[in-house]
Write a protein that holds these residues in place. Structure first.
Motif, PDB file in Angstrom:
ATOM      1  N   ALA A  76      38.857  15.056  40.776  1.00 37.56           N
ATOM      2  CA  ALA A  76      38.794  16.379  41.167  1.00 37.56           C
ATOM      3  C   ALA A  76      39.086  17.401  40.172  1.00 37.56           C
ATOM      4  CB  ALA A  76      39.884  16.523  42.469  1.00 37.56           C
ATOM      5  N   ASP A  77      38.233  18.106  39.714  1.00 41.04           N
ATOM      6  CA  ASP A  77      38.393  18.999  38.360  1.00 41.04           C
ATOM      7  C   ASP A  77      39.410  20.182  39.076  1.00 41.04           C
ATOM      8  OD1 ASP A  77      36.965  17.883  36.334  1.00 41.04           O
ATOM      9  OD2 ASP A  77      35.161  18.498  37.573  1.00 41.04           O
ATOM     10  N   GLY A  78      40.455  20.312  37.913  1.00 45.42           N
ATOM     11  CA  GLY A  78      41.533  21.591  38.329  1.00 45.42           C
ATOM     12  C   GLY A  78      40.622  22.982  38.215  1.00 45.42           C
ATOM     13  N   PRO A  79      41.378  24.087  38.716  1.00 45.77           N
ATOM     14  CA  PRO A  79      40.874  25.169  38.440  1.00 45.77           C
ATOM     15  C   PRO A  79      40.865  25.789  36.979  1.00 45.77           C
ATOM     16  CG  PRO A  79      43.020  25.423  39.384  1.00 45.77           C
ATOM     17  CD  PRO A  79      42.834  24.009  39.246  1.00 45.77           C
ATOM     18  N   SER A  80      41.647  25.371  36.015  1.00 47.24           N
ATOM     19  CA  SER A  80      41.839  25.920  34.735  1.00 47.24           C
ATOM     20  C   SER A  80      40.596  25.394  33.923  1.00 47.24           C
ATOM     21  CB  SER A  80      43.048  25.229  34.164  1.00 47.24           C
ATOM     22  OG  SER A  80      42.825  23.829  33.730  1.00 47.24           O
ATOM     23  N   HIS A  81      40.632  26.112  32.669  1.00 50.07           N
ATOM     24  CA  HIS A  81      39.584  25.578  31.759  1.00 50.07           C
ATOM     25  C   HIS A  81      39.531  24.399  30.921  1.00 50.07           C
ATOM     26  CE1 HIS A  81      37.472  29.618  32.543  1.00 50.07           C
ATOM     27  NE2 HIS A  81      38.526  30.153  32.266  1.00 50.07           N
ATOM     28  N   PHE A  82      40.783  23.635  31.062  1.00 50.30           N
ATOM     29  CA  PHE A  82      41.136  22.505  30.482  1.00 50.30           C
ATOM     30  C   PHE A  82      40.188  21.257  30.849  1.00 50.30           C
ATOM     31  CE2 PHE A  82      43.510  18.507  30.279  1.00 50.30           C
ATOM     32  CZ  PHE A  82      43.624  18.323  28.782  1.00 50.30           C
ATOM     33  N   GLN A  83      39.348  20.899  29.814  1.00 51.49           N
ATOM     34  CA  GLN A  83      38.321  19.943  29.825  1.00 51.49           C
ATOM     35  C   GLN A  83      38.913  18.543  29.676  1.00 51.49           C
ATOM     36  OE1 GLN A  83      34.918  20.556  30.937  1.00 51.49           O
ATOM     37  NE2 GLN A  83      35.951  22.682  31.414  1.00 51.49           N
ATOM     38  N   VAL A  84      38.573  17.659  30.335  1.00 52.53           N
ATOM     39  CA  VAL A  84      39.042  16.442  30.552  1.00 52.53           C
ATOM     40  C   VAL A  84      37.795  15.319  30.288  1.00 52.53           C
ATOM     41  CG1 VAL A  84      39.935  14.073  31.845  1.00 52.53           C
ATOM     42  CG2 VAL A  84      40.647  16.534  32.279  1.00 52.53           C
ATOM     43  N   ALA A  85      37.860  14.563  29.187  1.00 52.65           N
ATOM     44  CA  ALA A  85      36.690  13.997  28.664  1.00 52.65           C
ATOM     45  C   ALA A  85      36.399  12.737  29.620  1.00 52.65           C
ATOM     46  CB  ALA A  85      37.094  13.379  27.263  1.00 52.65           C
ATOM     47  N   SER A  86      37.268  12.177  30.200  1.00 52.85           N
ATOM     48  CA  SER A  86      36.863  11.095  31.206  1.00 52.85           C
ATOM     49  C   SER A  86      36.441  11.544  32.359  1.00 52.85           C
ATOM     50  CB  SER A  86      38.023  10.133  31.263  1.00 52.85           C
ATOM     51  OG  SER A  86      39.266  10.930  31.734  1.00 52.85           O
ATOM     52  N   ARG A  87      35.302  11.113  32.824  1.00 49.69           N
ATOM     53  CA  ARG A  87      34.655  11.425  34.097  1.00 49.69           C
ATOM     54  C   ARG A  87      34.408  10.105  35.012  1.00 49.69           C
ATOM     55  NH1 ARG A  87      35.489  16.468  33.651  1.00 49.69           N
ATOM     56  NH2 ARG A  87      33.901  16.707  35.359  1.00 49.69           N
ATOM     57  N   SER A  91      53.875   6.248  35.429  1.00 54.23           N
ATOM     58  CA  SER A  91      53.668   5.712  34.146  1.00 54.23           C
ATOM     59  C   SER A  91      52.875   7.158  33.612  1.00 54.23           C
ATOM     60  CB  SER A  91      52.795   4.715  34.068  1.00 54.23           C
ATOM     61  OG  SER A  91      52.199   4.438  32.883  1.00 54.23           O
ATOM     62  N   ILE A  92      53.790   7.524  32.362  1.00 57.85           N
ATOM     63  CA  ILE A  92      53.239   8.714  31.481  1.00 57.85           C
ATOM     64  C   ILE A  92      52.689   8.449  30.155  1.00 57.85           C
ATOM     65  CG2 ILE A  92      54.044  11.029  30.888  1.00 57.85           C
ATOM     66  CD1 ILE A  92      56.069  10.989  32.830  1.00 57.85           C
ATOM     67  N   GLN A  93      51.617   8.914  29.981  1.00 56.82           N
ATOM     68  CA  GLN A  93      50.958   9.005  28.530  1.00 56.82           C
ATOM     69  C   GLN A  93      50.739  10.186  28.067  1.00 56.82           C
ATOM     70  OE1 GLN A  93      47.819   9.252  26.897  1.00 56.82           O
ATOM     71  NE2 GLN A  93      46.513   9.422  28.476  1.00 56.82           N
ATOM     72  N   ALA A  94      50.868  10.396  26.780  1.00 56.02           N
ATOM     73  CA  ALA A  94      50.568  11.722  26.228  1.00 56.02           C
ATOM     74  C   ALA A  94      49.859  11.349  24.768  1.00 56.02           C
ATOM     75  CB  ALA A  94      51.421  12.574  25.992  1.00 56.02           C
ATOM     76  N   GLY A  95      48.603  11.796  24.701  1.00 51.78           N
ATOM     77  CA  GLY A  95      47.968  11.629  23.483  1.00 51.78           C
ATOM     78  C   GLY A  95      47.459  10.158  22.961  1.00 51.78           C
ATOM     79  N   GLU A  96      47.391   9.422  23.712  1.00 47.91           N
ATOM     80  CA  GLU A  96      47.346   8.134  23.287  1.00 47.91           C
ATOM     81  C   GLU A  96      45.586   7.907  23.450  1.00 47.91           C
ATOM     82  OE1 GLU A  96      49.475   4.808  25.333  1.00 47.91           O
ATOM     83  OE2 GLU A  96      51.129   6.291  25.626  1.00 47.91           O
ATOM     84  N   SER A  97      44.978   8.239  24.296  1.00 45.78           N
ATOM     85  CA  SER A  97      43.533   8.169  24.292  1.00 45.78           C
ATOM     86  C   SER A  97      42.565   9.354  23.903  1.00 45.78           C
ATOM     87  CB  SER A  97      42.848   7.608  25.859  1.00 45.78           C
ATOM     88  OG  SER A  97      43.384   8.769  26.551  1.00 45.78           O
ATOM     89  N   ASP A  98      43.339  10.584  24.330  1.00 47.96           N
ATOM     90  CA  ASP A  98      42.605  11.890  23.633  1.00 47.96           C
ATOM     91  C   ASP A  98      43.759  12.645  23.108  1.00 47.96           C
ATOM     92  OD1 ASP A  98      39.814  11.479  24.631  1.00 47.96           O
ATOM     93  OD2 ASP A  98      40.856  11.368  26.542  1.00 47.96           O
ATOM     94  N   TYR A  99      43.501  13.295  22.160  1.00 45.83           N
ATOM     95  CA  TYR A  99      44.409  14.401  21.486  1.00 45.83           C
ATOM     96  C   TYR A  99      44.687  15.591  22.641  1.00 45.83           C
ATOM     97  CZ  TYR A  99      43.315  12.352  17.051  1.00 45.83           C
ATOM     98  OH  TYR A  99      42.992  11.341  16.033  1.00 45.83           O
ATOM     99  N   ALA A 100      45.721  15.628  22.597  1.00 52.65           N
ATOM    100  CA  ALA A 100      46.486  16.866  23.388  1.00 52.65           C
ATOM    101  C   ALA A 100      46.335  16.737  24.751  1.00 52.65           C
ATOM    102  CB  ALA A 100      46.025  18.006  22.742  1.00 52.65           C
ATOM    103  N   VAL A 101      46.169  15.379  25.197  1.00 54.32           N
ATOM    104  CA  VAL A 101      45.761  15.333  26.644  1.00 54.32           C
ATOM    105  C   VAL A 101      46.974  14.246  27.343  1.00 54.32           C
ATOM    106  CG1 VAL A 101      44.182  14.276  28.520  1.00 54.32           C
ATOM    107  CG2 VAL A 101      43.277  15.685  26.539  1.00 54.32           C
ATOM    108  N   ALA A 102      47.529  14.792  28.235  1.00 49.36           N
ATOM    109  CA  ALA A 102      48.519  13.670  29.105  1.00 49.36           C
ATOM    110  C   ALA A 102      48.082  13.485  30.589  1.00 49.36           C
ATOM    111  CB  ALA A 102      49.915  14.559  29.043  1.00 49.36           C
TER     112      ALA A 102
END
Length: 279
Positions: A143-154, A215-226
């Motif tokens: 479910a896409d959030g309302p912000s303009h932040f784009q998530v690479a994984s679909r 479980s929390i990950q930050a920047g492990e698979s995509d830059y600046a994405v948590a």
């Protein structure tokens, strides 16, 4: 006629005048309907997970023994409870058939997707439901959030298990040797170079993540994405899927506690709705 002889029709604090049918108030006591008492009895048996004597049930739920005897007799007659040879009572076959009908009406993805959209609205961020596909984590719904932040994984994206917070949770229930062997086989270096590839470290992290339901990950698979994820576990404690909030790395750590509470609550709600939690 005393109210206790008619568990469904009257509360425990009422009696009936046979001449006019009006309820006549007896001594002031907490008013608990017969249906509520029946549910208390059934819930107690369900929670204890074993047959129980009527006296023990009455004591556990804080109800008059005479009231519980009448209700139990009624429930046994209706096959909602069964009575063993030693006098103890247990859940009846009729409840089993109700449970089967309810189970058939449930669909995990339908339940999880509904909660995913609720969490998306609450958190105001992108939410994903993920599962395991062999050596990979698979995005099952999103479910896409309302912000303009784009998530690479679909939806349909497959990512090595060691790259993501969800990937670690999905194998956290496995025996230690199996986890280590799995990570030794499937761990890959991520595009950002920040994903751990050591099998022992990953195995330990997976077990701790499942135990803490976070479980929390930050920047492990995509830059600046948590990603902040919580496990969805079946009745055997196996992590069958995860629900996670995907958001900018900087934002994740500035409001971490807020998102953690939300994602844990959503995972627990899915488990309850599926009947996997609370036994």
């Amino acid at each position: 006629m005393d109210a206790k002889t008619s568990p469904i029709g009257y509360s425990e604090s009422e009696t009936v005048n046979e001449n006019d049918g009006d309820a006549v108030k007896g001594p002031r006591r907490s008013r608990v309907s017969g249906i509520d008492r029946a549910l208390q009895i059934i819930d107690h048996l369900y929670e204890t997970g074993a047959p129980c004597g009527v006296y023990a049930v009455a004591k556990a739920i804080g109800a008059p023994l005479s009231t519980v005897y009448v209700i139990v007799d009624d429930l046994v007659e209706k096959n909602l409870l069964s009575r063993n040879a030693d006098g103890t009572i247990w859940l009846g076959a009729r409840l089993y058939h109700y449970g089967l009908a309810y189970a058939r009406s449930l669909d995990f993805m339908s339940v999880a997707t509904h909660e995913m959209h609720d969490l998306c609205r609450q958190a105001g961020e992108t939410v994903q439901v993920c599962g395991r596909d062999g050596d990979h984590m698979l995005v099952l719904a999103m479910a896409d959030g309302p912000s303009h932040f784009q998530v690479a994984s679909r939806v349909g994206t497959r990512v090595p298990l060691n790259w993501t917070a969800s990937g670690r949770l999905l194998v956290g229930h496995l025996p230690e040797e199996e986890r280590i062997a799995l990570f030794r086989h499937c761990a890959r270096t991520s595009p950002t170079g920040r994903a751990d590839v050591d099998p022992v470290t990953l195995s330990t992290a997976a077990a701790k993540a499942l135990e803490s339901r976070l479980s929390i990950q930050a920047g492990e698979s995509d830059y600046a994405v948590a990603c902040i994820a919580s496990p969805i576990c079946d009745r055997d404690g196996q992590c069958v899927a995860t629900i996670s909030i995907v958001l900018p790395e900087q934002k994740a750590f500035s409001e971490e506690g807020h998102y953690v509470a939300q994602v844990r609550s959503s995972a627990e709600k899915i488990e309850r709705l599926m009947g996997w939690r609370g036994h």
